[in-house]
Design an enzyme around this catalytic site. Structure first.
Site, PDB file in Angstrom:
ATOM      1  N   TYR A 110      82.768  36.677  37.170  1.00 15.04           N
ATOM      2  CA  TYR A 110      82.508  37.073  38.561  1.00 15.04           C
ATOM      3  C   TYR A 110      82.968  35.977  39.516  1.00 15.04           C
ATOM      4  O   TYR A 110      83.711  36.232  40.466  1.00 15.04           O
ATOM      5  CB  TYR A 110      81.016  37.377  38.762  1.00 15.04           C
ATOM      6  CG  TYR A 110      80.737  38.013  40.112  1.00 15.04           C
ATOM      7  CD1 TYR A 110      81.021  39.357  40.344  1.00 15.04           C
ATOM      8  CD2 TYR A 110      80.198  37.276  41.172  1.00 15.04           C
ATOM      9  CE1 TYR A 110      80.800  39.953  41.581  1.00 15.04           C
ATOM     10  CE2 TYR A 110      79.972  37.858  42.411  1.00 15.04           C
ATOM     11  CZ  TYR A 110      80.267  39.211  42.601  1.00 15.04           C
ATOM     12  OH  TYR A 110      80.044  39.790  43.838  1.00 15.04           O
TER      13      TYR A 110
ATOM     14  N   SER B 112      83.105  37.169  48.108  1.00 12.14           N
ATOM     15  CA  SER B 112      81.660  36.925  47.949  1.00 12.14           C
ATOM     16  C   SER B 112      81.409  35.462  48.272  1.00 12.14           C
ATOM     17  O   SER B 112      82.345  34.645  48.238  1.00 12.14           O
ATOM     18  CB  SER B 112      81.264  37.187  46.482  1.00 12.14           C
ATOM     19  OG  SER B 112      79.949  36.763  46.236  1.00 12.14           O
TER      20      SER B 112
ATOM     21  N   LYS C 186      86.127  36.113  42.174  1.00 14.87           N
ATOM     22  CA  LYS C 186      85.896  36.029  43.620  1.00 14.87           C
ATOM     23  C   LYS C 186      86.580  34.802  44.239  1.00 14.87           C
ATOM     24  O   LYS C 186      87.051  34.870  45.374  1.00 14.87           O
ATOM     25  CB  LYS C 186      84.395  36.054  43.925  1.00 14.87           C
ATOM     26  CG  LYS C 186      83.711  37.369  43.545  1.00 14.87           C
ATOM     27  CD  LYS C 186      84.315  38.560  44.292  1.00 14.87           C
ATOM     28  CE  LYS C 186      83.542  39.864  44.048  1.00 14.87           C
ATOM     29  NZ  LYS C 186      84.099  41.008  44.779  1.00 14.87           N
TER      30      LYS C 186
HETATM   31  N1  LIG Z   1      75.586  43.239  47.080  1.00 15.92           N
HETATM   32  C1  LIG Z   1      75.804  41.949  47.240  1.00 15.92           C
HETATM   33  O1  LIG Z   1      74.874  41.158  47.462  1.00 15.92           O
HETATM   34  C2  LIG Z   1      77.223  41.417  47.179  1.00 15.92           C
HETATM   35  C3  LIG Z   1      77.436  40.089  47.526  1.00 15.92           C
HETATM   36  C4  LIG Z   1      78.735  39.581  47.513  1.00 15.92           C
HETATM   37  C5  LIG Z   1      79.798  40.411  47.185  1.00 15.92           C
HETATM   38  N2  LIG Z   1      79.575  41.711  46.837  1.00 15.92           N
HETATM   39  C6  LIG Z   1      80.743  42.546  46.543  1.00 15.92           C
HETATM   40  O2  LIG Z   1      80.692  43.702  47.354  1.00 15.92           O
HETATM   41  C7  LIG Z   1      81.516  44.721  46.791  1.00 15.92           C
HETATM   42  C8  LIG Z   1      80.792  46.060  46.874  1.00 15.92           C
HETATM   43  O3  LIG Z   1      79.685  46.051  45.983  1.00 15.92           O
HETATM   44  P1  LIG Z   1      78.232  46.575  46.402  1.00 15.92           P
HETATM   45  O4  LIG Z   1      77.366  45.376  46.511  1.00 15.92           O
HETATM   46  O5  LIG Z   1      78.317  47.540  47.503  1.00 15.92           O
HETATM   47  O6  LIG Z   1      77.797  47.287  45.026  1.00 15.92           O
HETATM   48  P2  LIG Z   1      77.690  48.821  44.602  1.00 15.92           P
HETATM   49  O7  LIG Z   1      77.505  48.813  43.128  1.00 15.92           O
HETATM   50  O8  LIG Z   1      76.655  49.499  45.420  1.00 15.92           O
HETATM   51  O9  LIG Z   1      79.120  49.427  44.975  1.00 15.92           O
HETATM   52  C9  LIG Z   1      80.276  49.120  44.225  1.00 15.92           C
HETATM   53  C10 LIG Z   1      81.111  50.391  44.065  1.00 15.92           C
HETATM   54  O10 LIG Z   1      82.294  50.072  43.314  1.00 15.92           O
HETATM   55  C11 LIG Z   1      82.532  51.150  42.405  1.00 15.92           C
HETATM   56  N3  LIG Z   1      83.361  50.701  41.271  1.00 15.92           N
HETATM   57  C12 LIG Z   1      82.980  49.957  40.201  1.00 15.92           C
HETATM   58  N4  LIG Z   1      84.016  49.795  39.361  1.00 15.92           N
HETATM   59  C13 LIG Z   1      85.074  50.434  39.905  1.00 15.92           C
HETATM   60  C14 LIG Z   1      86.415  50.622  39.518  1.00 15.92           C
HETATM   61  N5  LIG Z   1      86.896  50.122  38.361  1.00 15.92           N
HETATM   62  N6  LIG Z   1      87.232  51.328  40.326  1.00 15.92           N
HETATM   63  C15 LIG Z   1      86.773  51.855  41.492  1.00 15.92           C
HETATM   64  N7  LIG Z   1      85.498  51.728  41.919  1.00 15.92           N
HETATM   65  C16 LIG Z   1      84.660  51.025  41.123  1.00 15.92           C
HETATM   66  C17 LIG Z   1      81.156  51.582  41.977  1.00 15.92           C
HETATM   67  O11 LIG Z   1      81.158  52.878  41.425  1.00 15.92           O
HETATM   68  C18 LIG Z   1      80.389  51.483  43.299  1.00 15.92           C
HETATM   69  O12 LIG Z   1      80.418  52.696  44.002  1.00 15.92           O
HETATM   70  C19 LIG Z   1      81.839  44.232  45.381  1.00 15.92           C
HETATM   71  O13 LIG Z   1      83.159  43.720  45.363  1.00 15.92           O
HETATM   72  C20 LIG Z   1      80.838  43.109  45.149  1.00 15.92           C
HETATM   73  O14 LIG Z   1      81.306  42.162  44.222  1.00 15.92           O
HETATM   74  C21 LIG Z   1      78.308  42.225  46.821  1.00 15.92           C
END
Ligand SMILES: NC(=O)c1ccc[n+]([C@@H]2O[C@H](COP(=O)([O-])OP(=O)(O)OC[C@H]3O[C@@H](n4cnc5c(N)ncnc54)[C@H](O)[C@@H]3O)[C@@H](O)[C@H]2O)c1
Length: 280
Positions: free
Chosen positions: A153, A142, A157
């Protein structure tokens, strides 16, 4: 990895947001896909959608924080497809908006999923890639892995950025044929603000009880930024390109990268960073 057709991708956190988009993108490039997530009903629905591209797609429920569960994911992958070529260690949770302050259980949950999920992914999938002399790992970090922040968090990261960079040097240095990418998204329009849907009972910190007005404002800010964020499909195109071109960094928002200038300069110049205001 230039040729993806007929090969196998494994994506964690594939039931929603970016992970679902990655699975979809790899299936459209002719890959078979193992979609894994902790949430069964959403996973089933996502597998059905991604299967429409005509490759073989399976869903495996696994908790990335649990080593045995990731072992079972690896076993299921080998059982059906024999090996894995592209692995996206992507599952992640945001933690509460107050992020627990110093609440140990909240930190533990977030670090277990966001960091240990990646470590287990390496442990289970890396040996088969090194052995076959071909593969690519994409770890979802991230921009929070570059900015200062006193939270589980941010800690998780930063750690993912560090170990991914370390893995890159190791894989290149030993000429394993395994590529490594570090995905550092800015704001992306996903369900991450609703991470608490997967929070285990043991990790319900006091910090989340009756959030104060400030915390609610920050949550609203987060939701607004995510809603105006990039489409996950665009990030999936960037990830697909990075795998094909063997690119290490995947930044989705270079204007955020520019904000790191003072922090990096302060290290090179061995001086204090310029204090910055909290986001809101
Ligand atoms: N959305 C953003 O702006 C953003 C920015 C930077 C980083 N991220 C990172 O992107 C990645 C994906 O997240 P997203 O934004 O698509 O969110 P999201 O919530 O839509 O998807 C995350 C998925 O991870 C699954 N999950 C949660 N805990 C879990 C576990 N213990 N085991 C297996 N699966 C699990 C959830 O069920 C979900 O389907 C994450 O690592 C998040 O930290 C997101």
């Amino acid at each position: 990895m230039r040729e993806l057709t007929g090969k196998t991708a494994v994506v964690t956190g594939a039931a929603s947001g970016m992970g679902r988009a990655f699975a979809d993108r790899f299936a459209r490039s002719g890959m078979n896909v193992v979609m894994s997530d902790i949430e069964r009903p959403r996973l089933d629905e996502a597998v059905a959608a991604v299967s429409t591209h005509g490759t073989q797609v399976i869903g495996v429920v696994a908790d990335v924080a649990d080593g045995d569960s990731v072992d079972a994911l690896g076993a299921a992958t080998i059982d059906v497809f024999g090996t894995a070529h592209v692995v996206c260690n992507n599952a992640g949770v945001a933690g509460g908006i107050t992020d627990g302050g110093l609440d140990v259980d909240n930190w533990k949950w977030v670090v277990d999923v966001n960091l240990w999920g990646v470590i287990h992914g390496h442990r289970v999938f890396l040996p088969m890639m090194v052995e076959q002399g071909e593969g690519h790992i994409v770890n979802t970090a991230s921009m929070a892995g570059h900015f200062a922040g006193h939270s589980g968090y941010t800690a998780s990261k930063w750690a993912v950025v560090g170990i991914t960079l370390g893995l890159y040097h190791e894989m290149k240095g030993e000429e394993t044929g395994v590529g490594v990418s570090c995905l550092c998204p800015g704001w992306v329009n996903t369900e991450i603000a609703n991470s608490d849907r997967n929070r285990p009972e043991w990790a319900s910190p006091n910090a989340l009880a009756e959030p104060d007005e400030q915390a609610e404002m920050r949550m609203q800010f987060l939701r607004d930024m995510l809603a105006g964020g990039m489409d996950p499909g665009e990030v999936a195109d960037m990830v697909h390109e990075a795998v094909c071109e063997d690119d290490f960094w995947i930044f989705t928002d270079m204007s955020m990268v520019g904000l790191l200038a003072d922090q990096h300069a302060s290290i090179i110049e061995n001086r204090n960073p310029t204090p910055r205001q909290r986001l809101r």
